[in-house]
Design a protein around this motif. Sequence first.
Motif, mmCIF file in Angstrom:
data_model
loop_
_atom_site.group_PDB
_atom_site.id
_atom_site.type_symbol
_atom_site.label_atom_id
_atom_site.label_comp_id
_atom_site.label_asym_id
_atom_site.label_seq_id
_atom_site.Cartn_x
_atom_site.Cartn_y
_atom_site.Cartn_z
ATOM 1 N N ALA A 191 0.822 -1.212 0.000
ATOM 2 C CA ALA A 191 0.000 0.000 0.000
ATOM 3 C C ALA A 191 0.852 1.257 0.000
ATOM 4 O O ALA A 191 0.418 2.324 -0.390
ATOM 5 C CB ALA A 191 -0.913 0.007 1.214
ATOM 6 N N GLY A 192 2.095 1.136 0.436
ATOM 7 C CA GLY A 192 2.940 2.316 0.524
ATOM 8 C C GLY A 192 4.173 1.959 1.320
ATOM 9 O O GLY A 192 4.522 0.780 1.437
ATOM 10 N N SER A 193 4.835 2.975 1.849
ATOM 11 C CA SER A 193 6.029 2.675 2.613
ATOM 12 C C SER A 193 6.117 3.642 3.773
ATOM 13 O O SER A 193 5.368 4.606 3.854
ATOM 14 C CB SER A 193 7.259 2.818 1.724
ATOM 15 N N THR A 194 7.034 3.355 4.666
ATOM 16 C CA THR A 194 7.252 4.258 5.770
ATOM 17 C C THR A 194 8.722 4.186 6.157
ATOM 18 O O THR A 194 9.435 3.297 5.706
ATOM 19 C CB THR A 194 6.358 3.922 6.968
ATOM 20 N N ILE A 195 9.158 5.148 6.966
ATOM 21 C CA ILE A 195 10.565 5.160 7.349
ATOM 22 C C ILE A 195 10.679 4.815 8.825
ATOM 23 O O ILE A 195 9.998 5.399 9.671
ATOM 24 C CB ILE A 195 11.183 6.523 7.015
ATOM 25 N N LEU A 196 11.486 3.834 9.107
ATOM 26 C CA LEU A 196 11.621 3.353 10.477
ATOM 27 C C LEU A 196 12.594 4.234 11.264
ATOM 28 O O LEU A 196 13.283 5.083 10.696
ATOM 29 C CB LEU A 196 12.130 1.913 10.481
ATOM 30 N N GLY A 197 12.650 3.988 12.565
ATOM 31 C CA GLY A 197 13.518 4.760 13.437
ATOM 32 C C GLY A 197 14.979 4.757 12.996
ATOM 33 O O GLY A 197 15.676 5.751 13.173
ATOM 34 N N ASP A 198 15.448 3.667 12.402
ATOM 35 C CA ASP A 198 16.856 3.594 11.999
ATOM 36 C C ASP A 198 17.084 4.144 10.610
ATOM 37 O O ASP A 198 18.176 4.017 10.052
ATOM 38 C CB ASP A 198 17.356 2.147 12.094
ATOM 39 N N GLY A 199 16.039 4.758 10.009
ATOM 40 C CA GLY A 199 16.222 5.396 8.707
ATOM 41 C C GLY A 199 15.956 4.481 7.532
ATOM 42 O O GLY A 199 15.959 4.918 6.394
ATOM 43 N N ARG A 200 15.728 3.204 7.824
ATOM 44 C CA ARG A 200 15.454 2.314 6.706
ATOM 45 C C ARG A 200 14.001 2.430 6.264
ATOM 46 O O ARG A 200 13.132 2.822 7.031
ATOM 47 C CB ARG A 200 15.735 0.866 7.117
ATOM 48 N N VAL A 201 13.740 2.057 5.017
ATOM 49 C CA VAL A 201 12.377 2.095 4.508
ATOM 50 C C VAL A 201 11.725 0.744 4.783
ATOM 51 O O VAL A 201 12.354 -0.293 4.567
ATOM 52 C CB VAL A 201 12.378 2.367 2.991
ATOM 53 N N ALA A 202 10.500 0.744 5.267
ATOM 54 C CA ALA A 202 9.746 -0.499 5.411
ATOM 55 C C ALA A 202 8.484 -0.379 4.580
ATOM 56 O O ALA A 202 7.878 0.681 4.516
ATOM 57 C CB ALA A 202 9.389 -0.743 6.872
ATOM 58 N N LEU A 203 8.105 -1.463 3.938
ATOM 59 C CA LEU A 203 6.920 -1.421 3.095
ATOM 60 C C LEU A 203 5.679 -1.712 3.931
ATOM 61 O O LEU A 203 5.713 -2.506 4.867
ATOM 62 C CB LEU A 203 7.042 -2.447 1.969
ATOM 63 N N ILE A 204 4.585 -1.038 3.581
ATOM 64 C CA ILE A 204 3.330 -1.248 4.291
ATOM 65 C C ILE A 204 2.472 -2.213 3.483
ATOM 66 O O ILE A 204 2.231 -1.999 2.286
ATOM 67 C CB ILE A 204 2.579 0.081 4.487
ATOM 68 N N ILE A 205 2.050 -3.261 4.141
ATOM 69 C CA ILE A 205 1.251 -4.282 3.463
ATOM 70 C C ILE A 205 -0.187 -3.799 3.326
ATOM 71 O O ILE A 205 -0.731 -3.186 4.228
ATOM 72 C CB ILE A 205 1.304 -5.594 4.263
ATOM 73 N N ASP A 206 -0.768 -4.082 2.189
ATOM 74 C CA ASP A 206 -2.159 -3.714 1.933
ATOM 75 C C ASP A 206 -3.027 -4.952 2.145
ATOM 76 O O ASP A 206 -3.083 -5.823 1.284
ATOM 77 C CB ASP A 206 -2.257 -3.216 0.485
ATOM 78 N N PRO A 207 -3.691 -5.037 3.290
ATOM 79 C CA PRO A 207 -4.440 -6.263 3.582
ATOM 80 C C PRO A 207 -5.548 -6.500 2.560
ATOM 81 O O PRO A 207 -5.913 -7.637 2.278
ATOM 82 C CB PRO A 207 -5.048 -6.007 4.962
ATOM 83 N N VAL A 208 -6.062 -5.400 2.001
ATOM 84 C CA VAL A 208 -7.135 -5.531 1.025
ATOM 85 C C VAL A 208 -6.653 -6.295 -0.200
ATOM 86 O O VAL A 208 -7.268 -7.262 -0.648
ATOM 87 C CB VAL A 208 -7.629 -4.139 0.585
ATOM 88 N N ALA A 209 -5.518 -5.842 -0.735
ATOM 89 C CA ALA A 209 -4.985 -6.491 -1.928
ATOM 90 C C ALA A 209 -4.594 -7.930 -1.607
ATOM 91 O O ALA A 209 -4.651 -8.799 -2.467
ATOM 92 C CB ALA A 209 -3.779 -5.722 -2.438
ATOM 93 N N MET A 210 -4.195 -8.165 -0.367
ATOM 94 C CA MET A 210 -3.818 -9.506 0.040
ATOM 95 C C MET A 210 -4.994 -10.469 -0.126
ATOM 96 O O MET A 210 -4.826 -11.595 -0.551
ATOM 97 C CB MET A 210 -3.400 -9.507 1.515
ATOM 98 N N THR A 211 -6.195 -9.995 0.245
ATOM 99 C CA THR A 211 -7.353 -10.872 0.108
ATOM 100 C C THR A 211 -7.554 -11.241 -1.352
ATOM 101 O O THR A 211 -7.973 -12.335 -1.668
ATOM 102 C CB THR A 211 -8.642 -10.197 0.616
#
Lengths: 164, 604
Positions: free
Chosen positions: B580-600
């Motif tokens: 669904a998108g991404s976010t930046i974690l405390g250590d500066g790395r990018v983490a991807l946000i899972i889209d539960p809707v698309a998962m279904t």
Amino acid sequence: MQNALVAIKTDDNHDELIQLVSFNLDQEEYGVDVLKVREIIRMPIVTRVPNTPDYVEGVINLRGKVVPIICMRKKFGLIEAGNDKQTRIMVMDMGGELMGFIVDAVSEVIRISGSEIQPSPAMVAGGIDQECIAGVINQSERLLVLLNLEKMFSRDEKNLFTGM
Amino acid sequence: MPPIDCEDQELLDGFLAETTELLEKLDDDLITLEKSSDDTELMNRIFRSIHTIKGASSFLGFDLLVKVAHKTEDVLNRLRKGELVVNPEIMDVILEATDLVKLLVSDIKAGDIQERETDGTINKLLPFLLDTATAAKPEAIQPLPAAPTVTTPDTESAPSPLETPSQSADSIPNPVAAPVPVPKPTADVVPKKAPVPPKPVEGKGGDDLSDNSTVRVDVKRLDDLMNQVGELVLERNRMIQINQDLQQNDVNRADFNEEFGKLTKRMSFVTSELQMQVLKMRMIPVEKVFKKFPRIVRSMSRDLGKEVDLQIVGEETELDRSVVDEIGDPLIHLIRNAMDHGLETPDERLAAGKSRNGTLVLAAIHEGNQIIINIKDDGRGIDTERVGRKAIEKGLITEEQFTAMSQREVFDLLFLPGFSTKEKATDLSGRGVGMDVVKTNIKKLNGLIEIKSTKGLGSEFILRLPLTLAIIQSLLVEVMGEIYSIPLSSVLETLRVDQRKFHLIGGQEVLKLRDIVLPLIRLQKVFNVQQRDDADDFCYVVVVGAAEKRMGLVVTRLVGQQEVAIKSLGNYLANIPGIAGSTILGDGRVALIIDPVAMTEVCE
């Protein structure tokens, strides 16, 4: 900002001086318009993005912005080489959006006049898309391939990219 | 047409902003007026609104608008003086006129004034302006000047500002023939004579009036925000100071640790306060959406011949603008469904031993980080038998499948595109689009839908929506060394399970969780994560729900809960399935946000 980028067109004004950033990729030297290059950085930690073409290396955090990273070697079908101290990411402005390209090394900024740009010969190295080659610059000792990276993703590819 | 190239743009903007606001309120007030017609305060307010609109538009030279507003004002004036009584027919016409005004205003707003057909609506208003129109008490009609002279002068004087004299003349033949107040004929004949134009009400004109490009913020909130920013500046100075001390080696390590710890706490405090403040500014009451509904329910109940009592609860509940913008459509569909399918006609209701009036409750309430919107009717409820038969008929399921289905699964059928229990599509419903729209929009918002229904007693649709879309609570999980983030709003529970407890049904891994069979998705497979050696038998299952579906995501480890800001991946990577998108974690790395809707959907 946008206007400044658009104003200089390499094709139209033949005598105008243009500045290129030159970079290396597997022995060859390439150039891109300096105005399109936002910054040049070292390799940070790249987060892999699943289910994308193999040349999409992933995304990075560029001071709070998430920027996709393309591996030029994979994109051009060249042999992969590991990252070393020379490896750089060129962050470019692609039609208003930032995108990073991994290259072997960035060498210098050169000035050339528009008239020095020759159309690319019909048959160029197999892997590189004809589309994104804006021309060839033949300067005494060196041969520089001028790239227009905005044309790098053909229309089909863009759709594939977004419609997968 | 008149001056759209208004010299003074500012003046025009002001006019539009004011008129839009007045019109928004007007609808609401008019509906209320119908219920409590003796509320003089309300009556006066309505009159003032339309009067203001008329005045302002005549000043700016919008002739059409003036014409319509003026006639409406005249009718309202008579209502106000008690010369007319409020009844549904008058209200119909006034509402139609209001719609026309909205349409004209939206034309002006769009900068493109068109010659709209206004005479139809105006002619409907006219009969109520005649002395002969249905009056409160016959004795009340004593506007003396008109009484003695019955013929031409009268007809001229009453509708004098009208631009089309021929039409006005047409509409008055009866008073001419039958000299003094015989109410019936006029009321009857005139509407017939009036040309019936294609309803100007259609088209979305009126809806587009509300403008979301500017925000009104309570000054108090702005002051609070300024205070927080001030504190932030102080903390920044403190940080610079600490950094300088550290650079100059003025401090010992213990002092630095202590100072820095304090600073971190204060910073996090100020930041979350700031975040709350800004979030609050983006919040608008759900009333903005809800206030359209009395009007919709009124006109639908008149069309359908049903008597409906709409109750709205919790309209002051606030939620993010982005969410408010998205829920309008789904709610309209749900309300239409309740009106059309759910509630019965008065006769049916009486036969079923219920009160004549159906009740439709629309309620909004906060619950934790979510807002819950409830649409509840006391109608006939969902007939699972009928839904099932229809689905079999359409070849969506087989007979055996249906007999094995739980009530909940049958309700899920309602969301299939193209599904409708109606034999024929009507204006209101029956094309099978509505519920699909509801599902799609709610999914887009990361929301959940729940249906409760008892045959004969009514149905209830429960929407659970996140308060905001920009910053979300998320669950960080690890999949073979890679970190992913799952929106907490769609996480129902997490379990630690032995992989040997998984079952395989038709190639699909499932987990028996209490009384349900939960389909499983291995994120490692979906995301092609490289297998690591240290895999053990135990793993974690995150149970997520998207709209009406449930499933389990298999991950290696749970990392923790964190508030994350959503960052877009840009156009090039916009539509990766499952992301669904991404976010930046405390250590500066990018983490991807899972889209539960698309998962279904991957699951299907």
